[in-house]
Each structure stands twice: as C-alpha cells, then as structure tokens.
Scaffold this active site. Structure first.
Site, short mmCIF file in Angstrom:
data_model
loop_
_atom_site.label_atom_id
_atom_site.label_comp_id
_atom_site.label_asym_id
_atom_site.label_seq_id
_atom_site.Cartn_x
_atom_site.Cartn_y
_atom_site.Cartn_z
CE1 TYR A 1 -3.69 2.56 0.84
CE2 TYR A 1 -2.14 3.37 2.47
CZ TYR A 1 -3.29 3.52 1.73
OH TYR A 1 -4.05 4.66 1.90
CE LYS B 1 -3.57 5.47 -1.50
NZ LYS B 1 -4.56 6.22 -2.28
#
Length: 122
Positions: free
Chosen positions: A88, A92
């Site tokens: 993740y 990002k």
C-alpha cells in the site's frame, strides 16, 4: 483502459471538469509475510486504480481542447513507509511520483490539466 466517454458525468453533462482518484486497498501484516499475489493485487488497486482514470481524464480533456483538475489522494504511508502496509505504501508513493511528473507528462499544457494531491495525516 478507462474511456471517459463511458463516465456518467460525461454522458449526462457532456463534459468532465474535475476528477477525484481515491483508490487503495491494504492487508495489514509484516512486510516479510506478503505473498507475490497479495503484493500485486494491492499495488494494482492502489496505483493503477488511481492512475488509469486520471490518464483517461487527461486524454478526454486533450481531445475536447479543454483542461480539468485531477485530485489524486495519497497517504502518509507513501511518504514515510509503514512496515505493516508495504505494498500500500509503495502504491501511494507511486501516487506521489505521478504528481511530480505532471509537468513532464504534458509539457506546454498549462491550462487546467494538473494534479493536486491530498494526504491523510493521522
């Protein structure tokens, strides 16, 4: 591919002015425990899920000779890294990189074709 012509806003109003890309999924566990399949799924949803709609919107604006605004959300995880959110955070972080590339991707197009970025900060 995400054809902008299929978006309800374009079909109803005939144009698209703004787009918010807020894509991301995660599985919380130590970085050494992610399988390749989990890594790929999270990174695909988090990064491609934000980039492809933004790309389609940019193509739409270029084709109609106008501009627009893309807000692409990110996370503090993408800026500093969080060991239990490794894929993740990588996705990002990729969103952050997309924002830095905006002027190189569309050189000379300074109308409203740009990306904003917001980050959640706990």
């Amino acid at each position: 591919m995400w054809p902008a012509a299929r978006w309800p806003a374009v079909n109803v109003f005939g144009h698209l002015d703004d787009l918010v890309c807020n894509a991301g999924i995660d599985i919380i566990k130590p970085a050494v425990e992610y399988t390749p399949e989990e890594w790929d799924r999270i990174l695909t949803e988090t990064l491609r899920g934000a980039f492809q709609p933004a790309q389609a919107a940019a193509r739409h604006w270029m084709a109609q000779g106008s501009g627009g605004s893309v807000t692409m959300t990110s996370s503090i995880a993408g800026a500093v890294g969080i060991p239990t959110l490794a894929p993740y955070a990588a996705g990002k972080g990729g969103s952050l990189a997309c924002r830095r590339l905006r002027h190189r991707i569309h050189p000379g197009r300074r109308r409203r074709l740009h990306r904003n970025l917001t980050c959640d900060i706990p």
